[in-house]
Design a protein around this motif. Structure first.
Motif, short mmCIF file in Angstrom:
data_model
loop_
_atom_site.label_atom_id
_atom_site.label_comp_id
_atom_site.label_asym_id
_atom_site.label_seq_id
_atom_site.Cartn_x
_atom_site.Cartn_y
_atom_site.Cartn_z
N TRP A 203 0.95 -1.08 0.07
CA TRP A 203 0.16 -0.04 0.07
C TRP A 203 0.91 1.25 0.04
O TRP A 203 0.52 2.36 -0.64
N ARG A 204 2.00 1.38 0.52
CA ARG A 204 2.89 2.55 0.60
C ARG A 204 2.98 2.90 -0.72
O ARG A 204 3.69 3.91 -0.70
N TRP A 205 3.53 1.87 -1.57
CA TRP A 205 3.90 2.11 -2.90
C TRP A 205 2.93 3.00 -3.68
O TRP A 205 3.50 3.88 -4.60
N LEU A 206 1.76 3.11 -3.31
CA LEU A 206 0.39 3.94 -3.95
C LEU A 206 0.71 5.47 -3.69
O LEU A 206 1.33 5.72 -2.52
N PRO A 207 0.44 6.23 -4.43
CA PRO A 207 0.11 7.95 -4.15
C PRO A 207 -0.50 7.94 -2.91
O PRO A 207 -1.36 7.32 -2.44
N ALA A 233 -19.52 6.13 8.04
CA ALA A 233 -20.42 6.00 6.98
C ALA A 233 -19.99 6.42 5.66
O ALA A 233 -20.45 5.88 4.70
N ASN A 234 -18.98 7.28 5.74
CA ASN A 234 -18.44 7.47 4.39
C ASN A 234 -16.84 6.79 3.88
O ASN A 234 -16.14 7.17 3.25
N PHE A 235 -16.94 5.70 4.56
CA PHE A 235 -15.79 4.82 4.13
C PHE A 235 -15.70 4.58 2.87
O PHE A 235 -14.55 4.47 2.02
N SER A 236 -16.57 4.39 1.91
CA SER A 236 -16.68 4.01 0.67
C SER A 236 -16.34 5.07 -0.47
O SER A 236 -16.35 5.03 -1.73
N VAL A 237 -16.09 6.35 0.03
CA VAL A 237 -15.89 7.28 -0.83
C VAL A 237 -14.49 7.20 -1.67
O VAL A 237 -14.65 7.71 -2.83
N THR A 238 -13.57 6.54 -1.03
CA THR A 238 -12.35 6.34 -1.87
C THR A 238 -11.97 4.96 -1.88
O THR A 238 -12.63 4.21 -1.04
N ARG A 239 -11.33 4.51 -3.01
CA ARG A 239 -10.92 3.03 -3.08
C ARG A 239 -10.09 2.52 -1.88
O ARG A 239 -10.38 1.62 -1.32
N GLY A 240 -9.24 3.49 -1.40
CA GLY A 240 -8.36 3.19 -0.21
C GLY A 240 -9.12 2.73 0.88
O GLY A 240 -9.12 1.79 1.71
N GLY A 241 -10.37 3.52 1.21
CA GLY A 241 -11.26 3.07 2.31
C GLY A 241 -11.92 1.65 1.82
O GLY A 241 -12.22 0.86 2.88
N ARG A 242 -12.41 1.52 0.74
CA ARG A 242 -12.95 0.33 0.48
C ARG A 242 -12.15 -0.96 0.35
O ARG A 242 -12.48 -1.84 1.11
N GLU A 243 -10.59 -0.63 0.04
CA GLU A 243 -9.89 -1.85 0.06
C GLU A 243 -9.66 -2.12 1.41
O GLU A 243 -9.07 -3.41 1.76
N LEU A 244 -9.32 -1.15 2.18
CA LEU A 244 -9.20 -1.35 3.84
C LEU A 244 -10.40 -2.39 4.45
O LEU A 244 -10.20 -3.28 5.13
N VAL A 245 -11.54 -1.94 4.07
CA VAL A 245 -12.83 -2.63 4.45
C VAL A 245 -12.45 -4.21 3.97
O VAL A 245 -12.92 -5.11 4.50
#
Length: 646
Positions: A203-207, A233-245
């Protein structure tokens, strides 16, 4: 003779008594070799220099020079390039030249001398994982950008790569050779392992704006259930949030696939269709590993999802566990060609066709692997009415080939190393000596190993020579006068016990596993103490595990106790010996299950492989000891259901 050399030789004489237990220092010059090995272990530069200053006719003399150079490379001063080059030239083609080259390359990498590294590396014949990655780094550091394409081509195979691979992997992404989605997918696969922290590095390789929030990663991986239950409630706004889920759901699924499914149902509306499909595949596989009956239904919900090889394999096993033969057939036929042709899936596809009325296709599949002396080949042969019987011996080995092997320098060094109880070095020499050699040479080497009571080398070398022949060497029965009385007194099957011991230790008396298991039957210290109490062995101490008689007594007694507690079923007992009796009990089903299906659906890779090999060994030993054909299917039998209270 120089005064310093004289002092060194006097010191060697004084050090003769420091030989390790089991070492036989009997040949002229042995004490010098032992002293040099001890000096390397202690980092005694002065002693190594003195010992290397003399030469002798000893077959291991080259090791003294090699150990000195290893010590030199570990020092902070500049490496002696001329000396290293001279050794590599003089010992070209030997295992020591290979190892010294690898040592030198590691030093060059540490020093950042990438130009020299690139020059030296191509001659390394057998680079390990770490060295291959370091070589990519060296090429990048010297301007060779073609390394990036190689990394990209092997990307999917590098999920568990060592730290040395981080630089070329990250460079492949940052250069555009690997997509951002490939990085996300890599992290997903890493999360579903025993080392989920590897995903942090990926994950650290990503921007920074794309990666999961660092403050949340710790909680998501360490306490995934609690973290998921407190999601904003807003975890799904970013891909990073969804991937962590997805990562947290995966960690929950590894411990509680049903709990992960319940949480997925609550969150799925805020995930994309690909993300939902990915998560359903993860949960389905873990439900299959948990041997839950709903696993097959969960797999049906993954239609259209690209499964990993492991997920595909457990889809087949989920259908097997459910005795859904049409599901078995469909799951195997959906495998890519390279996977579908594996012996296990050839056999089970044949069984599925037979169970669904297509006997002709079944027999065609069985015929592909029947006669192969492995678990599935033996079972396939039985489906064609061919119980296992070992083929006859190939006959006498030509004396000239035996003489060739006896005079081989590598095998001679290996035997000398074994005599001095330097087993690690001996095994390396032995394996290297067999590289690129033909079957008769390897067979001759196996005979030499047997003559020297190196039973593990005899077995492995005969198998390398021809895995379909040489049964008299591959299935040895050493220590029979010690083992058979103990086996008979415990009421056990000699063929089964030999099959287990062959798998456990290859009959190496001082064998010791990384977990601490010891001896011919690889008895754990805690197990030995418990069994000693059960059988009334007084004055027991852990050191007694090193004694073959006591080791076999404790090991066979433990096997009897396990067998009695597991329905007197050898498949359950074999699983219990490897993974613990409690697990073997839990892996039963609510219905009777044929032993082959029980073995196939064991969720631990190591134990599943262990049980298959032990039971195959037992059949082969049985055929050789009884001198009549044997049935693996009969030995596997039927595993009774677990009681309702379990």
């Amino acid at each position: 003779m120089k005064k310093g050399v004289t002092a060194a030789l006097l010191a060697v004489g004084l050090l003769a008594s420091t030989a390790a237990p089991g070492q036989t220092v009997s040949e002229p010059g042995d004490t010098r070799i032992v002293a040099a090995r001890e000096a390397l272990r202690k980092g005694d530069q002065r002693m190594l220099e003195q010992l290397a200053a003399t030469t002798g006719p000893h077959v291991l003399d080259v090791y003294v020079r090699y150990w000195r150079l290893v010590n030199v490379l570990a020092r902070p001063e500049p490496a002696p390039d001329a000396e290293l080059d001279a050794f590599l030239h003089a010992e070209a083609g030997t295992v020591l030249a290979e190892r010294l080259r690898a040592d030198w390359l590691r030093r060059l990498a540490k020093d950042g001398d990438w130009a020299r590294f690139v020059t030296l590396y191509p001659a390394l014949r057998n680079p390990d994982y770490e060295m291959r990655c370091t070589a990519w780094t060296a090429r990048l550091m010297t301007g060779d950008r073609s390394a990036l394409e190689e990394v990209a081509q092997q990307w999917r195979t590098l999920d568990d790569a060592p730290a040395a691979c981080d630089t070329p992997l990250r460079a492949a992404f940052e250069s555009g050779s690997v997509s951002e989605d490939a990085v996300w997918q890599r992290a997903r696969r890493q999360v579903d392992t025993r080392k989920p922290d590897d995903a942090r590095i990926t994950w650290r390789w990503l921007p920074a704006e794309a990666a999961p929030a660092a403050a949340q990663v710790e909680h998501a991986l360490k306490s995934p259930g609690a973290w998921l239950d407190r999601l904003p409630a807003n975890f799904s706004v970013t891909r990073g949030g969804r991937e962590l889920v997805l990562a947290a759901l995966t960690r929950v699924a590894r411990e509680d696939s049903r709990g992960a499914y319940d949480r997925l149902l609550r969150l799925q509306d805020r995930l994309g269709s690909e993300e939902r499909g990915h998560m359903m595949a993860v949960i389905a596989m873990h439900a299959a590993l948990d041997q839950f009956p709903e696993a097959l239904g969960l797999y049906r919900a993954t239609a259209g999802v690209e499964l990993t090889p492991l997920q595909r394999a457990w889809r087949v096993r989920a259908a097997l566990r459910a005795l859904d033969w049409k599901g078995v057939r469909d799951a195997i036929e959906a495998l890519p060609d390279g996977e579908r042709e594996a012996p296990e899936w050839t056999y089970w596809l044949g069984r599925a066709h037979a169970a669904t009325g297509n006997r002709t296709e079944a027999e065609t599949l069985f015929a592909r692997i029947a006669g192969e002396p492995h678990f599935y080949g033996i079972l396939a042969g039985e489906e064609l009415g061919q119980p296992f019987s070992p083929p006859p011996s190939n006959g006498l080995l030509p004396a000239a080939r035996l003489a060739e092997a006896e005079s081989d320098p590598g095998l001679q060094r290996a035997l000398a190393l074994y005599r001095l109880d330097m087993r690690t070095e001996a095994i390396r020499e032995w394996i290297w000596a067999l590289r690129d050699r033909d079957e008769p040479f390897r067979l001759a080497a196996a005979h030499i190993a047997l003559r020297n009571e190196l039973y593990d080398r005899a077995i492995n070398t005969a198998e390398l020579a021809n895995p379909r022949a040489n049964f008299e060497l591959r299935f040895l029965t050493p220590y029979r006068d010690l083992i058979e009385p103990q086996v008979r007194s415990q009421g056990l099957d000699l063929a089964w016990i030999y099959g287990l011991m062959r798998q456990e230790s290859r009959f190496v008396v001082p064998a010791r596993s990384s977990a601490g298991a010891q001896g011919l039957m690889q008895v754990m210290p805690a197990t030995g103490k418990w069994v000693a109490g059960q059988i009334g062995l007084r004055n027991y101490s852990q050191s007694m595990l090193a004694d073959p008689d006591t080791n076999v007594l404790l090991g066979t007694s433990y096997m009897r106790l396990i067998l009695e507690g597991l329905d007197n079923h050898p498949v359950l007992a074999s699983a219990g010996y490897n993974a613990g009796p409690g697990r073997a009990r839990r892996w039963r089903d609510e219905k009777p299950l044929e032993g082959a299906i029980y073995a196939e659906t064991i969720p631990f890779d190591e134990t599943r492989d262990y049980v298959r090999k032990v039971m195959t060994n037992a059949v082969i030993y049985g055929a050789m000891l009884d001198r009549r054909p044997q049935s693996l299917k009969d030995r596997l039998g039927v595993v009774s259901p677990r009681p309702a209270r379990e």
